[in-house]
Design a protein around this motif. Structure first.
Motif, PDB file in Angstrom:
ATOM      1  N   VAL A  32      10.424  45.896 -15.575  1.00  0.00           N
ATOM      2  CA  VAL A  32      10.678  45.915 -14.136  1.00  0.00           C
ATOM      3  C   VAL A  32      12.102  45.517 -13.759  1.00  0.00           C
TER       4      VAL A  32
ATOM      5  N   LEU B  40      13.700  51.463 -10.721  1.00  0.00           N
ATOM      6  CA  LEU B  40      12.294  51.094 -10.637  1.00  0.00           C
ATOM      7  C   LEU B  40      11.471  52.240 -10.042  1.00  0.00           C
TER       8      LEU B  40
ATOM      9  N   LEU C  65       3.118  45.822 -10.078  1.00  0.00           N
ATOM     10  CA  LEU C  65       4.067  45.867 -11.189  1.00  0.00           C
ATOM     11  C   LEU C  65       5.453  45.430 -10.729  1.00  0.00           C
TER      12      LEU C  65
ATOM     13  N   THR D 293       6.446  41.662 -10.068  1.00  0.00           N
ATOM     14  CA  THR D 293       6.698  40.714 -11.154  1.00  0.00           C
ATOM     15  C   THR D 293       8.183  40.390 -11.266  1.00  0.00           C
ATOM     16  N   ILE D 294       9.043  41.269 -10.751  1.00  0.00           N
ATOM     17  CA  ILE D 294      10.480  41.012 -10.894  1.00  0.00           C
ATOM     18  C   ILE D 294      10.892  39.736 -10.183  1.00  0.00           C
TER      19      ILE D 294
ATOM     20  N   PRO E 253      15.158  49.220 -15.388  1.00  0.00           N
ATOM     21  CA  PRO E 253      15.557  49.813 -14.103  1.00  0.00           C
ATOM     22  C   PRO E 253      17.014  49.559 -13.759  1.00  0.00           C
TER      23      PRO E 253
END
Lengths: 280, 327
Positions: free
Chosen positions: B49, A127, A145, A148-149, B53
């Motif tokens: 996200v 990330l 951003l 949101t995970i 990753p």
């Protein structure tokens, strides 16, 4: 007869004692932080349960730091944006997952559940790369951003369970009238989904407001930080010189809005938490 | 996923809609198409996200990437994990600090989740009773859950302060200890300090889940038990506990997954001390503070695998109790 009454009284006393114990246990640390924050630094090291003289120096000191004000501002921007994005993407996705039967639906649900169980550290380096590539390092937008995970899977999950409970007839009527799915969502479901959206939005807000690991890693300078990082990094020269008064004042400032939210919306929060977990 | 779309078009709803009125093929096809369209933004966001990753983290764990220059990474195989060089083993798997952090994490998770479940059930049982002011007590119980972890860690750090903390003060005035304890600095106590804070913060979560389950229980069997004069404890273990086990299992897995990735509490309370270091703290320290992205990614990958394994094992063991959402 007499012993029986006595036992009954003892039971009641024991029950209420337990309730008082639970209350004190739950509230005392926060209460003690408030007490500490109201003490002048000279009194700080005298243990007291009630501040002998009220003093707002600690609050004045933190509110005169521009970096702390900036952190509050950043936290507000980040938390509201995260809620907005999570709800926007969540409501459309939950319509698909809650109202339409299609192949691959349970796979998508499983993926969402999987993502919600991700350890944040596992994506940290990847990330970091993404955020750098998008030029969002040391920028609250990078936090929006990355949050949101954990907010999105949760929002989708809870909204889907709510979406499923809405009656079938509503949608059928809309389809009969020739409404497209988009119209169905915005005109039929959205007005009915407000309570659910308030609940999930609230939970997403709290999660974003409290997040620490990403905020610590993806920001560098004081003016880009969020409140949790600012509080964690408030420090004096050494471990023995920590400015406990200002730390407690800052803690109270960021916690009071949450405590107020919890007291007002406790029913919603409870239903949101249990919908996310019990039905999961 | 692309194959599943293809399948969808063919049987035109003949398979899955036996109980519901059949709709025209056109409407159904339009709906499925719309469904994927509506899912797309979320799937793209999650790919950006989470998916990508994660893949990059796996990849970086096989490189010598450093934080200052992520682009200039060379593949070095398993060297970050384990390598034998000049008569010694190197890599995460040969690092005693890593194994210490694994042990710390497991210890922390098992102890704190067990305590949370026990106390959470007790609190839930009390909140399930009818009494005046229940709403107030429930709101009060929720407060620790809403307080940011960082803030609760700081509050407790202050209360646990060795010289001026109220906890040492109380314990000393009652006579349980005669010298102040350095709760967060002393290796013997620091893990307990961390557990104490975590338990305080997460009892509400467990209690609320259990409470929700308790409120769905049928009342009549309790009335029957009372008429028969069965001891309440026996009723709890024979009736209540089996009935709330599914909810407990869910609470435990949520908490366990949370505990295995613990970071905030430990970082704030004891910073990078090895006696409490968790896997997440270890990985972040390597990644950010030592700038060793390759090595840190290897640790992150191992953490991910451990958690994935724990999840699969848990779901497998409890597959009868937990039904996946959906239908």
């Amino acid at each position: 007869m007499n012993t029986r009454q006595l036992a009954k009284i003892a039971k009641r006393v024991g029950f209420w004692a337990l309730i008082v114990l639970i209350m004190v246990y739950a509230v005392f640390p926060f209460y003690y932080a408030v007490v500490t924050s109201l003490k002048p630094s000279s009194d700080l090291f005298r243990v007291e349960l009630w501040p002998s003289n009220w003093n707002f120096d600690n609050y004045i000191s933190i509110f005169s730091q521009t970096s702390f004000l900036r952190a509050i501002f950043n936290s507000i921007v980040v938390a509201f944006s995260v809620v907005f994005i999570a709800l926007l993407l969540g409501i459309t996705a939950s319509y698909a997952l809650g109202r339409v039967r299609f192949r691959g639906r349970s796979t998508v649900l499983l993926v969402i559940l999987g993502v919600s169980m991700f350890p944040q550290v596992a994506v940290l380096s990847g990330l970091f790369e993404v955020i750098r590539a998008l030029n969002l390092y040391n920028n609250p937008a990078g936090l929006i951003l990355s949050y949101t995970i954990f907010t999105l899977p949760f929002t989708v999950w809870v909204l889907t369970t709510f979406m499923k409970q809405l009656p079938m007839e509503l949608e059928e009527a809309a389809i009969m009238d020739g409404a497209t799915p988009w119209i169905t969502i915005t005109k039929v479901f959205l007005p009915l989904m407000w309570p659910a959206m308030a609940t999930t939005g609230l939970l997403a807000f709290i999660a974003a407001w409290n997040e620490f690991l990403f905020a610590l890693t993806f920001t560098l300078t004081d003016d880009q930080r969020t409140v949790p990082v600012a509080i964690a990094l408030l420090s004096g020269g050494s471990a023995y010189e920590l400015p406990w008064g200002p730390i407690m004042a800052a803690s109270v400032v960021v916690t009071v809005p949450l405590v107020v939210l919890v007291i007002i919306f406790q029913r919603r929060i409870v239903s949101g938490l249990t919908a996310g977990a019990v039905k999961g | 996923m692309s194959t599943s779309i293809k399948h969808d078009d063919a049987p035109a709803g003949a398979r899955s809609f036996t109980t519901k009125p059949r709709r025209g093929t056109k409407v159904r096809r339009q709906r499925v198409k719309a469904a994927w369209l509506f899912l797309a933004p979320m799937l793209i966001a999650l790919t950006l996200v989470a998916g990508w990753p994660l893949v990059r983290t796996f990849f970086l764990s096989f490189t010598d990437a450093s934080l200052s220059d992520l682009g200039a990474a060379n593949l070095i195989g398993f060297e970050n994990y384990l390598v034998y060089e000049d008569g010694r083993w190197y890599g995460v798997l040969a690092d005693s600090v890593w194994w210490q952090s694994v042990w710390n994490t497991v210890y922390f998770s098992v102890v704190s989740v067990s305590l949370e479940v026990v106390f959470g059930v007790i609190v839930a049982l009390i909140l399930n009773a009818e009494f005046k002011g229940r709403v107030i007590v429930r709101a009060a119980v929720l407060i620790p859950w809403a307080i940011p972890t960082i803030v609760s860690a700081q509050m407790w750090a202050w209360m646990l302060n060795d010289q001026f903390g109220i906890i040492n003060h109380l314990l000393m005035s009652v006579g349980i200890i005669d010298a102040p304890i350095a709760w967060t600095a002393n290796a013997t106590y620091s893990m307990w300090a961390v557990i104490m804070v975590d338990v305080w913060k997460t009892i509400p979560f467990v209690a609320l889940l259990v409470l929700a389950a308790l409120q769905m229980l049928p009342k009549d069997c309790y009335e029957a038990a009372e008429v028969d004069g069965i001891h309440p404890l026996r009723v709890f273990f024979k009736v209540t506990l089996p009935l709330i086990t599914p909810a407990l299992m869910v609470a435990v897995i949520f908490r366990l997954l949370d505990a295995l990735r613990v970071f905030d509490v430990i970082y704030v309370l004891t910073s990078n001390s090895t006696s409490t270091m968790s896997m997440s703290v270890y990985a972040r320290q390597q990644l950010v503070e030592f700038q060793d992205v390759g090595y840190g990614s290897a640790a992150s990958t191992l953490l991910f695998l451990i958690i994935a394994l724990a999840t699969v094992a848990y779901l497998y063991a409890g597959r009868k109790q937990i039904q996946l959402g959906g239908d």
